[in-house]
Design an enzyme around this catalytic site. Structure first.
Site, PDB file in Angstrom:
ATOM      1  N   ASP A   1       8.889  36.899  12.036  1.00 13.31           N
ATOM      2  CA  ASP A   1      10.107  37.069  12.940  1.00 13.31           C
ATOM      3  C   ASP A   1       9.945  38.223  13.559  1.00 13.31           C
ATOM      4  OD1 ASP A   1      10.990  34.603  12.126  1.00 13.31           O
ATOM      5  OD2 ASP A   1      11.915  35.309  10.286  1.00 13.31           O
TER       6      ASP A   1
ATOM      7  N   CYS B   1      15.167  43.424  -4.295  1.00 14.77           N
ATOM      8  CA  CYS B   1      13.715  42.566  -4.608  1.00 14.77           C
ATOM      9  C   CYS B   1      13.124  43.482  -5.602  1.00 14.77           C
ATOM     10  CB  CYS B   1      13.034  42.596  -3.380  1.00 14.77           C
ATOM     11  SG  CYS B   1      13.829  41.518  -2.088  1.00 14.77           S
TER      12      CYS B   1
ATOM     13  N   ARG C   1      14.987  39.964   6.525  1.00 15.69           N
ATOM     14  CA  ARG C   1      16.404  40.192   6.140  1.00 15.69           C
ATOM     15  C   ARG C   1      16.232  41.854   5.893  1.00 15.69           C
ATOM     16  NH1 ARG C   1      17.126  35.724   2.750  1.00 15.69           N
ATOM     17  NH2 ARG C   1      16.949  34.351   4.431  1.00 15.69           N
TER      18      ARG C   1
ATOM     19  N   LYS D   1      14.131  26.281  11.875  1.00 20.16           N
ATOM     20  CA  LYS D   1      12.418  26.334  11.762  1.00 20.16           C
ATOM     21  C   LYS D   1      11.991  25.292  12.995  1.00 20.16           C
ATOM     22  CE  LYS D   1      12.621  27.652   7.016  1.00 20.16           C
ATOM     23  NZ  LYS D   1      14.061  27.752   6.996  1.00 20.16           N
TER      24      LYS D   1
ATOM     25  N   CYS E   1      10.013  42.090   6.269  1.00 20.80           N
ATOM     26  CA  CYS E   1      11.120  41.431   5.830  1.00 20.80           C
ATOM     27  C   CYS E   1      12.133  41.031   6.774  1.00 20.80           C
ATOM     28  CB  CYS E   1      12.095  42.123   4.541  1.00 20.80           C
ATOM     29  SG  CYS E   1      13.083  41.164   4.146  1.00 20.80           S
TER      30      CYS E   1
ATOM     31  N   ASP F   1      10.925  30.410  13.408  1.00 18.92           N
ATOM     32  CA  ASP F   1      12.039  30.552  13.263  1.00 18.92           C
ATOM     33  C   ASP F   1      12.853  30.728  14.471  1.00 18.92           C
ATOM     34  OD1 ASP F   1      14.653  30.188  12.014  1.00 18.92           O
ATOM     35  OD2 ASP F   1      13.838  31.151  10.138  1.00 18.92           O
TER      36      ASP F   1
ATOM     37  N   CYS G   1       8.830  43.860   1.170  1.00 23.34           N
ATOM     38  CA  CYS G   1       7.754  43.604   2.055  1.00 23.34           C
ATOM     39  C   CYS G   1       8.046  44.364   3.460  1.00 23.34           C
ATOM     40  CB  CYS G   1       7.880  42.025   2.360  1.00 23.34           C
ATOM     41  SG  CYS G   1       7.953  41.185   0.864  1.00 23.34           S
TER      42      CYS G   1
ATOM     43  N   ARG H   1      22.105  21.624   4.195  1.00 21.46           N
ATOM     44  CA  ARG H   1      21.660  22.509   3.173  1.00 21.46           C
ATOM     45  C   ARG H   1      22.039  23.934   3.611  1.00 21.46           C
ATOM     46  NH1 ARG H   1      18.062  20.519   6.845  1.00 21.46           N
ATOM     47  NH2 ARG H   1      15.949  21.838   7.302  1.00 21.46           N
TER      48      ARG H   1
ATOM     49  N   ARG I   1      23.195  26.895   8.257  1.00 22.63           N
ATOM     50  CA  ARG I   1      22.765  26.765   9.486  1.00 22.63           C
ATOM     51  C   ARG I   1      22.393  25.034   9.974  1.00 22.63           C
ATOM     52  NH1 ARG I   1      18.120  29.601  10.485  1.00 22.63           N
ATOM     53  NH2 ARG I   1      19.261  31.178  11.298  1.00 22.63           N
ATOM     54  N   TYR I   2      21.787  24.495   8.948  1.00 22.95           N
ATOM     55  CA  TYR I   2      21.540  23.179   9.065  1.00 22.95           C
ATOM     56  C   TYR I   2      22.840  22.059   8.341  1.00 22.95           C
ATOM     57  CZ  TYR I   2      16.776  24.739   9.778  1.00 22.95           C
ATOM     58  OH  TYR I   2      15.767  25.401   9.859  1.00 22.95           O
TER      59      TYR I   2
END
Ligand SMILES: *Cc1c(COP(=O)(O)O)cnc(C)c1O
Ligand code: SF4
Length: 395
Positions: free
Chosen positions: A301, A133, A142, A345, A140, A338, A137, A124, A120-121
């Site tokens: 999010d 995982c 994602r 961000k 999450c 975000d 969470c 990076r 996206r950037y």
């Protein structure tokens, strides 16, 4: 509520599983093999509310249920509002989608040139190296992909991602993510980090992982050897509440730090978990004591089924305002949203600029007192002084 942050009061040891020998308890493989993954297992240790029972059943269709025994022991069984409980035990509200909510809330899909890379950037990328995982969470971002409960067609193929990074010299920073990269074994991590280190244009390699928090046992000396071999590798951990800062996490971050790993923390602002300046202050103070630098505080999010976790945007600003000036600058993270749909961000800060005129800026400090600073320098008005002898250079 958390007045005493002295380290001897931090959680340590076992509650449930007290009969498990220490060498098993300290083994990350034992912790993974003995995760709680079903509603029945949960009920064996904890009396669930009807809402949690419903959430646990629904998790099979959305984001799997998994909790390591170590992290489960941080739950206060007597407190249905326990902040640890809310992060990992599903609730019925997960199955309800508010109109503003999205499966891909930060628009990653539109910036994925290959299955494993989010670019996206300009300089990076996120490199998604697994979809699993240690624990899940409930908020999450994602969750479409993570745990694969939604049949997302994701088969991490390192070679494809590595080739993309190798072929794009504008990429100077890679963030290993997922899922949780530390679920890969040391041999795979050694291979991956070695391949990345060999890319001449890569300057900065970091790992985003919640494993130090969910499974501090994974931070073994052998793993630290891999970090040392390919270092400097930076790491972002993910702790949201002071109760997560345990003696075990302290020791894990110490091993990481001694292996030369600078550590940051990313936390998510969660209703009923850390949406309180005093709780948040306690978290960041404990993090500093562990040599972990608070990095980001994320507004939650707009992931599907997250309305029960989301606070108003003002809450994050209120927390940052309460901290600035009242604690070490090193303790204060950047609050960000975000941007939904792919904005990246976006920092949100309390506003300390009251007014800008042609001549000056009018500022308020952390106490609300007013200060004025000239807007531009005015060298033409400077008084001329004879230079003083520079005695401090004499010897
Ligand atoms: C968060 C993120 C990064 C890293 O951002 P930093 O502000 O440099 O920590 C990179 N790519 C994507 C897609 C991200 O979401
Ligand atoms: S550890 Fe990270 S990727 Fe895994 S469930 Fe939690 S937020 Fe999602």
């Amino acid at each position: 509520m958390y007045p005493n942050d002295r380290r001897e009061n931090w959680f340590r040891g076992q509650g449930h599983w007290a009969d498990v020998p220490e060498e098993k308890w300290k083994s990350w493989r034992w912790q993974l093999q003995n995760r709680i993954t079903t509603a029945d297992e949960l009920e064996h240790y904890l009396e669930l509310t009807p809402d949690e029972r419903m959430g646990a059943r629904f998790s099979a269709y959305k984001l799997s249920l998994a909790i390591t025994p170590y992290f489960f022991n941080l739950i206060d069984p007597k407190d249905p509002e326990c902040p640890i409980r809310k992060q990992v035990i599903p609730r019925g509200a997960e199955s309800r989608t508010a109109p503003e909510e999205l499966l891909d809330p930060v628009g990653e899909e539109s910036t994925m040139p290959v299955d494993t890379v989010v670019h996206r950037y300009p300089d990076r990328v996120l490199f998604l190296v697994t979809d699993r995982c240690a624990a899940y969470c409930r908020y999450c971002t994602r969750s479409r992909l993570v745990s694969n409960a939604q049949d997302y067609n994701f088969h991490p193929n390192f070679e494809e991602g590595l080739r993309y990074i190798e072929e794009h010299p504008e990429i100077r920073d890679v963030l290993l993510s997922g899922g949780d990269p530390l679920l890969l074994n040391d041999v795979k991590l050694d291979y991956l980090l070695g391949r990345l280190r060999a890319i001449p244009h890569l300057e900065f390699i970091r790992i985003g992982s919640r494993i130090p928090v969910f499974l501090p046992q994974r931070i073994t000396e052998k793993f630290c050897g891999v970090l040392r071999k390919h270092g400097p590798i930076w790491m972002s951990i993910h702790a949201n509440h002071p109760k997560e800062c345990t003696q075990e996490l302290y020791e894990a971050t110490e091993r990481l730090a001694l292996a030369g790993t600078p550590i940051g923390n990313q936390s998510v602002l969660l209703k009923g978990v850390n949406d309180d300046p005093e709780v948040y202050r306690s978290l960041i103070h404990r993090l500093l004591m562990m040599r972990v630098r608070p990095y980001y505080l994320y507004q939650c999010d707009l992931i599907t089924g997250s309305a029960h976790f989301r606070t108003g945007v003002e809450k994050g600003v209120e927390i940052i305002r309460a901290l600035r000036g009242n604690t070490s600058g090193y303790a204060i993270p950047q609050f960000v949203i975000d941007g939904p749909g792919g904005g990246g961000k976006i920092p949100i800060n309390p506003d300390y600029v009251r007014e800008v005129t042609d001549e000056e800026v009018v500022l308020t400090n952390y106490e609300g007192r007013e200060f004025r600073y000239p807007r531009y320098p005015s060298p033409e008005n400077a008084a001329v002084e004879e230079p003083a002898p520079v005695e401090y250079l004499a010897d």
